[in-house]
Design an enzyme around this catalytic site. Sequence first.
Site, short mmCIF file in Angstrom:
data_model
loop_
_atom_site.label_atom_id
_atom_site.label_comp_id
_atom_site.label_asym_id
_atom_site.label_seq_id
_atom_site.Cartn_x
_atom_site.Cartn_y
_atom_site.Cartn_z
CB ILE A 153 -0.79 0.19 1.30
CG1 ILE A 153 -1.71 -0.82 1.74
CG2 ILE A 153 -2.03 1.19 0.94
CD1 ILE A 153 -2.24 -1.62 -0.07
CD GLU A 154 2.39 3.69 3.98
OE1 GLU A 154 2.94 4.62 3.34
OE2 GLU A 154 1.83 3.46 4.41
CB SER A 155 6.61 2.12 -1.32
OG SER A 155 6.73 0.32 -0.99
CE1 TYR A 178 -1.43 3.79 3.68
CE2 TYR A 178 -2.16 2.70 6.33
CZ TYR A 178 -0.78 3.29 5.74
OH TYR A 178 -0.10 2.19 5.53
#
Length: 467
Positions: free
Chosen positions: A76-78, A181
């Site tokens: 999700i982040e990167s 998120y």
Amino acid sequence: MNAHSGNEADLWSRIRRGFQMPELRTDLAQAQLSWYLARPEYVQRMTERSKLYLYHIVEALEARNMPTELALLPFIESAYNPQALSVAQAAGMWQFIPGTGRSYNLKQNMFLDERRDVLASTNAALDYLTKLHEMFGDWRLALAAYNWGEGNVLRAIARNRKAGRPTDYLSLKIPKETRHYVPKLQAVKDIIAQPEKYGLTLPSIPDHPYFVTVTTTRDIDVAIAAQLAGLSVDAFRALNPSFSKPVILGATQPQILLPFENAQMFEQGLKTYQGLLSSWTTYTVTKRERTAVLATKIGVDPATLVAVNKIPAGMRLKPGSTVLIPKAEDDEDISAHIAQNAVFALEPDVPDTRKMLIRVRRHETIAAFAKRYRVSVAQVQAWNHTKRTKLAPGQMVMLHVPISKKSTIVKAKLRARPLPAANKLTARTVKLKAQTPAIKHKAKIKPIKAPKTKANSSLPARKIASN
């Protein structure tokens, strides 16, 4: 996509067995799942990229008894890209902004950015997530705080409580990015849990370590390290993305990550390697000047100076700035210079510092003044455009200090982090020693052990992530 292995001993199966978080069944979670399913190539790139790092993260999570869903968070982040950089300057797989990274002891200087380091950033991220879970007692709220900041989540909870409304994750008024998120994480979890249900297959990831560590105490070029390990520079950097320059400093006792077979090749290569391991050194700017003028003065190609040091076009270098330049044959390693001057980190000017004028004490030398504020004599001289070693009583001296420490500076009570002495720059796992008649080196391979530390709940932490 590649065929999904039915082997129940692979890492995906281990991750599934460690799921602990409650399911989130909302329209938004379903919409996020549909988004991923419409982009199978993107899912494939992410999962292929994760093969290098996933085992270590799962090991670290299990060592802390944390949900293995958190191993999916870098998707999700990167998209599991350790080189990722957001518009908010969040870097690495776990997307730490500079301030939060420093709060969790991630070194950031001109040679190294541990926000991108696989081991250091994972340890810091799990420390942060542990702290957030202890703070909120709920993984959804902890994840919202990881994305939005714990202060914002606490205020949102307080607003709901004051209005007599529920304070769970789904009841809070939160920004769009944070609202999406946790549903994104649920969508990735659904895919990993049952890829065949959605017509997808996952690349097989064996349930064993992908890399081991090697530590050096001598400067070595990234290109030479990659060559000795039998890897391309790109493959080497994929495991070692924290090294910001073409040279790795031995003085920082860096942990170099290599696949086990390549680590053995690296060990053998070091034993027989002859010649210089590093072709770079540093130069400290003494006065404000343009890069073209400086390049001519020190005999360096201007394009090389600008490219290696990432100097913006038209920017003038400040006195005291340190730049990387090609090394002449008789130049010492950068680490030797650092040890000689007992200065551990060579860092460029950073925006979160402020210039302060400090009054000199009676009979105080510039060396004593520098020692009092835990900086080097060279830094004080550069900041004040002088080469003098004596100061006059009552004289005002310029000092560059972190903004957060302004109040203590005004009171002349600055307590900056002390610089390590030269004799503390010792090897941990690899010793590179010059021998005659040829230069020979020894290396020791060290397996990775999952960290068992917990977060320091007193540390201020705030994170902004972008996808």
